[in-house]
Design a protein around this motif. Structure first.
Motif, short mmCIF file in Angstrom:
data_model
loop_
_atom_site.label_atom_id
_atom_site.label_comp_id
_atom_site.label_asym_id
_atom_site.label_seq_id
_atom_site.Cartn_x
_atom_site.Cartn_y
_atom_site.Cartn_z
N ASP A 199 0.87 -1.18 0.00
CA ASP A 199 0.00 0.00 0.00
C ASP A 199 0.90 1.22 0.00
N MET A 229 -2.54 -2.19 -9.00
CA MET A 229 -3.95 -1.84 -8.88
C MET A 229 -4.00 -0.44 -8.28
N VAL A 233 -5.95 2.55 -6.48
CA VAL A 233 -7.14 2.83 -5.68
C VAL A 233 -7.35 4.34 -5.68
N VAL A 234 -8.55 4.77 -6.05
CA VAL A 234 -8.85 6.19 -6.22
C VAL A 234 -10.00 6.58 -5.29
N ASP A 235 -9.84 7.69 -4.59
CA ASP A 235 -10.93 8.24 -3.78
C ASP A 235 -11.89 8.92 -4.75
N VAL A 250 -8.34 -0.18 -11.88
CA VAL A 250 -8.58 0.93 -10.97
C VAL A 250 -9.76 0.57 -10.08
N VAL A 251 -9.62 0.83 -8.79
CA VAL A 251 -10.71 0.62 -7.83
C VAL A 251 -11.21 1.99 -7.39
N LEU A 252 -12.52 2.20 -7.48
CA LEU A 252 -13.11 3.46 -7.02
C LEU A 252 -13.53 3.30 -5.57
N ASN A 253 -12.82 3.97 -4.69
CA ASN A 253 -13.09 3.93 -3.26
C ASN A 253 -13.99 5.11 -2.91
N ARG A 267 -17.10 5.58 -3.46
CA ARG A 267 -18.05 5.94 -4.52
C ARG A 267 -19.45 5.96 -3.93
#
Length: 75
Positions: free
Chosen positions: A9, A27, A29-31, A57-60, A62
């Motif tokens: 991380d 990967m 991770v996007v706020d 991309v992971v949308l955190n 959301r």
């Protein structure tokens, strides 16, 4: 001892530097509540990760809105 998966991380893509080039997969991770699409696109275009190692991309954070039709049919 070896492991099948190690998760690192890191802070931001620009701060990770050479570490990104050493990974088998990345990967991002996007706020989603704070990051604009243009900022994310610029980070992905200017990153040092080869495209075959970019996993996604992971949308955190959301927002998950419940559509009105769901309330009308279920409740």
């Amino acid at each position: 001892r070896s492991s099948d998966l190690t998760v690192i991380d890191g802070p931001s893509m620009s701060a990770c530097g050479a570490l990104l080039r050493q990974c088998d997969g990345v990967m991002v991770v996007v706020d989603a509540s704070q990051t604009r699409r243009e900022v994310l696109q610029g980070a992905l275009v200017g990153n040092p990760v080869p495209t075959d190692r970019m996993m996604g991309v992971v949308l955190n954070r959301r927002p998950q809105y419940v559509p009105g039709w769901f309330y009308r049919r279920v409740f």
